[in-house]
Design a protein around this motif. Sequence first.
Motif, PDB file in Angstrom:
ATOM      1  N   LEU A   1       4.201  -1.087  -5.054  1.00 37.73           N
ATOM      2  CA  LEU A   1       4.016  -1.586  -3.692  1.00 37.73           C
ATOM      3  C   LEU A   1       5.197  -2.432  -3.210  1.00 37.73           C
ATOM      4  CD1 LEU A   1       0.217  -2.475  -3.764  1.00 37.73           C
ATOM      5  CD2 LEU A   1       1.324  -0.531  -2.618  1.00 37.73           C
ATOM      6  N   ARG A   2       6.054  -2.862  -4.114  1.00 41.87           N
ATOM      7  CA  ARG A   2       7.264  -3.587  -3.708  1.00 41.87           C
ATOM      8  C   ARG A   2       8.238  -2.679  -2.955  1.00 41.87           C
ATOM      9  NH1 ARG A   2       5.894  -6.696  -8.216  1.00 41.87           N
ATOM     10  NH2 ARG A   2       5.823  -8.907  -7.682  1.00 41.87           N
ATOM     11  N   ASP A   3       8.001  -1.366  -3.013  1.00 43.02           N
ATOM     12  CA  ASP A   3       8.814  -0.427  -2.239  1.00 43.02           C
ATOM     13  C   ASP A   3       8.394  -0.384  -0.776  1.00 43.02           C
ATOM     14  OD1 ASP A   3      10.213   0.251  -4.528  1.00 43.02           O
ATOM     15  OD2 ASP A   3       9.080   2.099  -4.886  1.00 43.02           O
ATOM     16  N   VAL A   4       7.259  -1.000  -0.441  1.00 44.98           N
ATOM     17  CA  VAL A   4       6.751  -0.989   0.933  1.00 44.98           C
ATOM     18  C   VAL A   4       7.268  -2.235   1.644  1.00 44.98           C
ATOM     19  CG1 VAL A   4       4.698  -0.940   2.388  1.00 44.98           C
ATOM     20  CG2 VAL A   4       4.693   0.265   0.183  1.00 44.98           C
ATOM     21  N   ILE A   5       8.127  -2.014   2.612  1.00 50.75           N
ATOM     22  CA  ILE A   5       8.795  -3.109   3.318  1.00 50.75           C
ATOM     23  C   ILE A   5       8.152  -3.317   4.685  1.00 50.75           C
ATOM     24  CG2 ILE A   5      11.014  -3.944   4.219  1.00 50.75           C
ATOM     25  CD1 ILE A   5      10.910  -3.593   1.126  1.00 50.75           C
TER      26      ILE A   5
END
Length: 118
Positions: free
Chosen positions: A14-18
């Motif tokens: 989820l850290r790829d979701v900006i």
Amino acid sequence: MSGMIAEADVLDALRDVIDPELGVNIVDLGLVYRVATGDDAIAIDMTMTTPSCPLGDYLKDESRSAIRRRFSGVGTIEINLVWSPPWSAELIREEGRRALGWPEEERKPGYSAWTPSD
């Protein structure tokens, strides 16, 4: 899919979701409240910075895509928008505060720039 997926691995995906407004990922912004994993399912409770934020569907879709990229064999991905507790800037993680360029003293939990007037 074989084996249980760890919560930490889901958070990492989820850290790829900006957040397009702030340019910081949704985990470090403190928008992800809960991750639950099962044999073939992932459930996430997340929030927005305000209930009127127009990005809810967008961030849910991006979250689902990020999880599918990382865990192609997962069957069900359930993402719920929740409003309790209400989001506040105190939920932003240290990494998020640093990414937003907040000075060190403002990155401490409970910091408030507001001071009462006499």
